[in-house]
Design a protein around this motif. Structure first.
Motif, mmCIF file in Angstrom:
data_model
loop_
_atom_site.group_PDB
_atom_site.id
_atom_site.type_symbol
_atom_site.label_atom_id
_atom_site.label_comp_id
_atom_site.label_asym_id
_atom_site.label_seq_id
_atom_site.Cartn_x
_atom_site.Cartn_y
_atom_site.Cartn_z
ATOM 1 N N THR A 9 5.051 3.857 -7.276
ATOM 2 C CA THR A 9 5.191 2.967 -8.466
ATOM 3 C C THR A 9 6.272 1.824 -8.391
ATOM 4 O O THR A 9 6.365 1.090 -9.407
ATOM 5 C CB THR A 9 5.786 3.949 -10.143
ATOM 6 N N THR A 10 7.105 2.378 -7.413
ATOM 7 C CA THR A 10 8.209 0.882 -8.582
ATOM 8 C C THR A 10 7.638 -0.304 -7.105
ATOM 9 O O THR A 10 8.061 -0.896 -7.905
ATOM 10 C CB THR A 10 9.958 1.464 -7.482
ATOM 11 N N LEU A 11 7.394 0.198 -6.002
ATOM 12 C CA LEU A 11 7.140 -0.821 -5.493
ATOM 13 C C LEU A 11 5.470 -1.856 -5.823
ATOM 14 O O LEU A 11 5.852 -3.097 -5.928
ATOM 15 C CB LEU A 11 6.708 -0.329 -3.504
ATOM 16 N N PHE A 12 5.303 -1.036 -6.577
ATOM 17 C CA PHE A 12 4.007 -1.549 -7.483
ATOM 18 C C PHE A 12 4.363 -2.515 -8.689
ATOM 19 O O PHE A 12 3.405 -3.238 -9.110
ATOM 20 C CB PHE A 12 2.649 -0.832 -7.999
ATOM 21 N N THR A 13 5.615 -2.247 -9.228
ATOM 22 C CA THR A 13 5.370 -2.008 -10.226
ATOM 23 C C THR A 13 6.334 -3.788 -10.576
ATOM 24 O O THR A 13 6.310 -4.708 -10.590
ATOM 25 C CB THR A 13 6.386 -1.410 -11.059
ATOM 26 N N TYR A 14 7.245 -3.149 -9.398
ATOM 27 C CA TYR A 14 8.502 -4.262 -9.336
ATOM 28 C C TYR A 14 8.494 -5.466 -7.960
ATOM 29 O O TYR A 14 9.391 -6.434 -8.154
ATOM 30 C CB TYR A 14 10.092 -3.914 -9.217
ATOM 31 N N THR A 15 7.334 -4.999 -7.207
ATOM 32 C CA THR A 15 7.053 -6.347 -5.565
ATOM 33 C C THR A 15 6.280 -6.190 -6.242
ATOM 34 O O THR A 15 5.556 -5.802 -5.967
ATOM 35 C CB THR A 15 8.854 -5.846 -4.245
ATOM 36 N N ASN A 16 5.791 -7.045 -4.397
ATOM 37 C CA ASN A 16 4.436 -7.459 -3.915
ATOM 38 C C ASN A 16 4.453 -7.439 -2.691
ATOM 39 O O ASN A 16 4.410 -8.024 -1.782
ATOM 40 C CB ASN A 16 4.163 -9.308 -3.967
ATOM 41 N N PHE A 17 4.884 -6.422 -2.032
ATOM 42 C CA PHE A 17 5.406 -5.330 -0.873
ATOM 43 C C PHE A 17 3.800 -4.925 -0.627
ATOM 44 O O PHE A 17 3.310 -5.117 0.680
ATOM 45 C CB PHE A 17 6.436 -4.016 -1.008
ATOM 46 N N LEU A 18 3.555 -3.957 -1.627
ATOM 47 C CA LEU A 18 2.050 -3.155 -0.952
ATOM 48 C C LEU A 18 1.215 -3.502 -2.527
ATOM 49 O O LEU A 18 1.552 -3.640 -3.599
ATOM 50 C CB LEU A 18 1.944 -1.822 -0.652
ATOM 51 N N SER A 19 0.034 -3.778 -2.701
ATOM 52 C CA SER A 19 -0.813 -3.287 -3.239
ATOM 53 C C SER A 19 -1.683 -1.723 -3.514
ATOM 54 O O SER A 19 -1.668 -1.041 -2.293
ATOM 55 C CB SER A 19 -2.497 -4.653 -3.148
ATOM 56 N N PRO A 20 -1.827 -1.636 -4.608
ATOM 57 C CA PRO A 20 -2.899 -0.131 -5.304
ATOM 58 C C PRO A 20 -3.324 0.256 -4.097
ATOM 59 O O PRO A 20 -4.417 0.810 -3.027
ATOM 60 C CB PRO A 20 -2.796 -0.254 -6.133
ATOM 61 N N ILE A 21 -4.199 -1.354 -3.704
ATOM 62 C CA ILE A 21 -6.031 -1.094 -2.616
ATOM 63 C C ILE A 21 -5.487 -1.204 -1.565
ATOM 64 O O ILE A 21 -5.945 0.084 -0.740
ATOM 65 C CB ILE A 21 -6.890 -2.557 -2.829
ATOM 66 N N VAL A 51 -2.845 0.227 -0.227
ATOM 67 C CA VAL A 51 -2.267 1.775 -0.042
ATOM 68 C C VAL A 51 -3.555 2.651 0.446
ATOM 69 O O VAL A 51 -3.313 3.241 1.291
ATOM 70 C CB VAL A 51 -1.452 2.333 -0.877
ATOM 71 N N SER A 52 -4.323 2.869 -0.584
ATOM 72 C CA SER A 52 -5.548 3.102 -0.925
ATOM 73 C C SER A 52 -6.316 2.628 0.633
ATOM 74 O O SER A 52 -6.382 4.338 0.941
ATOM 75 C CB SER A 52 -6.396 3.011 -2.063
ATOM 76 N N ILE A 53 -6.349 1.738 0.652
ATOM 77 C CA ILE A 53 -7.084 2.304 2.238
ATOM 78 C C ILE A 53 -6.519 2.549 3.665
ATOM 79 O O ILE A 53 -7.042 2.742 4.035
ATOM 80 C CB ILE A 53 -7.384 0.370 1.987
ATOM 81 N N LEU A 54 -5.618 2.230 3.587
ATOM 82 C CA LEU A 54 -4.351 2.921 4.352
ATOM 83 C C LEU A 54 -4.686 4.234 5.053
ATOM 84 O O LEU A 54 -4.491 4.975 5.719
ATOM 85 C CB LEU A 54 -2.644 2.211 4.592
ATOM 86 N N LEU A 55 -4.058 4.945 3.602
ATOM 87 C CA LEU A 55 -4.118 6.273 3.355
ATOM 88 C C LEU A 55 -5.350 6.920 3.753
ATOM 89 O O LEU A 55 -5.488 8.023 4.113
ATOM 90 C CB LEU A 55 -3.663 7.091 1.877
ATOM 91 N N LEU A 112 1.687 12.419 8.680
ATOM 92 C CA LEU A 112 1.757 11.346 8.061
ATOM 93 C C LEU A 112 2.215 10.414 6.952
ATOM 94 O O LEU A 112 2.712 9.240 6.987
ATOM 95 C CB LEU A 112 0.380 10.461 8.792
ATOM 96 N N PHE A 113 1.549 11.386 6.091
ATOM 97 C CA PHE A 113 1.442 10.684 4.911
ATOM 98 C C PHE A 113 3.299 10.901 4.010
ATOM 99 O O PHE A 113 3.885 9.706 3.425
ATOM 100 C CB PHE A 113 0.624 11.338 3.329
ATOM 101 N N PHE A 114 4.250 11.498 4.540
ATOM 102 C CA PHE A 114 5.234 12.300 4.861
ATOM 103 C C PHE A 114 6.363 11.025 5.579
ATOM 104 O O PHE A 114 6.894 10.450 4.742
ATOM 105 C CB PHE A 114 5.720 13.585 5.119
ATOM 106 N N LEU A 115 5.825 11.249 6.271
ATOM 107 C CA LEU A 115 5.946 9.544 7.162
ATOM 108 C C LEU A 115 6.487 8.535 6.647
ATOM 109 O O LEU A 115 7.136 7.634 6.303
ATOM 110 C CB LEU A 115 5.754 9.772 8.465
ATOM 111 N N PHE A 116 4.980 8.527 6.026
ATOM 112 C CA PHE A 116 4.422 6.777 5.314
ATOM 113 C C PHE A 116 5.932 6.818 3.818
ATOM 114 O O PHE A 116 6.074 5.828 3.872
ATOM 115 C CB PHE A 116 3.544 6.494 5.044
ATOM 116 N N GLU A 117 5.711 8.100 3.393
ATOM 117 C CA GLU A 117 6.563 8.088 2.303
ATOM 118 C C GLU A 117 7.952 8.024 2.973
ATOM 119 O O GLU A 117 8.812 6.940 2.512
ATOM 120 C CB GLU A 117 6.424 9.641 1.481
ATOM 121 N N CYS A 118 8.765 8.016 3.755
ATOM 122 C CA CYS A 118 10.345 7.815 4.579
ATOM 123 C C CYS A 118 9.996 6.723 4.517
ATOM 124 O O CYS A 118 11.390 6.305 4.482
ATOM 125 C CB CYS A 118 9.922 8.627 5.564
#
Length: 170
Positions: A7-19, A21-25, A136-142
């Motif tokens: 939510t922080t990255l989606f709201t305040y940056t252009n680092f990743l988009s929800p699409i 992240v969804s495709i990656l996961l 692996l999602f945990f590693l992505f979160e880290c």
């Protein structure tokens, strides 16, 4: 997992988009599910004993998957939620936040190894591939937490605290 980072990255940056992240996961889950071997429960599993025997049995892959996956997964999510709550209430600095992540490093290695070794001890391939994918999602979160602390600290931390180092918020 992903409660405050995405939510922080989606709201305040252009680092990743929800699409993205969804495709990656979804791609990670599909690859893990494809490469997860069929489940096998050939030898008797250890279920009793002391805490040390629990740690050893999960490390060696001799415990059921649910005993290896759920305790640390719940623990790490509670810790992440707590430290993020403390950051949002301006009672944690970026150094304290990084320290807690550093303290979780060795238990995380134990957990990931244990889950991958114990993933053959379940009745469903979907459960074992789901547990492996969650590691692996945990590693992505880290990784996302490191990105926030290194590149976007102004979006998450109050940089006006006097106890912060000068270089943390640039």
């Amino acid at each position: 997992m992903f409660i405050t980072t995405l939510t922080t990255l989606f709201t305040y940056t252009n680092f990743l988009s929800p699409i993205e992240v969804s495709i990656l996961l979804v791609a990670i889950f599909c690859l893990v599910h494809f490469y997860t071997p069929e489940v096998k429960t050939e030898w008797p599993l250890q279920t009793g004993g002391s805490f040390y025997q629990y740690l050893l049995a999960t490390w060696l892959g001799e415990a059921p998957l649910k005993r290896a996956f759920w305790p640390f997964f719940i623990f790490v999510n509670v810790v992440f939620y707590y430290i993020d709550y403390r950051v949002m209430n301006v009672t944690y600095t970026i150094a304290s936040w990084k320290t807690v992540h550093g303290m979780l490093l060795l238990p995380s290695i134990w957990w990931i190894t244990s889950v991958w070794r114990c993933s053959g001890h379940t009745q469903f391939k979907l459960a074992s591939s789901g547990a492996r994918a969650m590691t692996l999602f945990f590693l992505f979160e880290c990784f996302l937490r490191w990105v926030i602390s290194a590149y976007y600290p102004n979006t998450f931390f109050d940089c006006r605290l006097l106890i912060m180092e000068y270089g943390d918020c640039f």
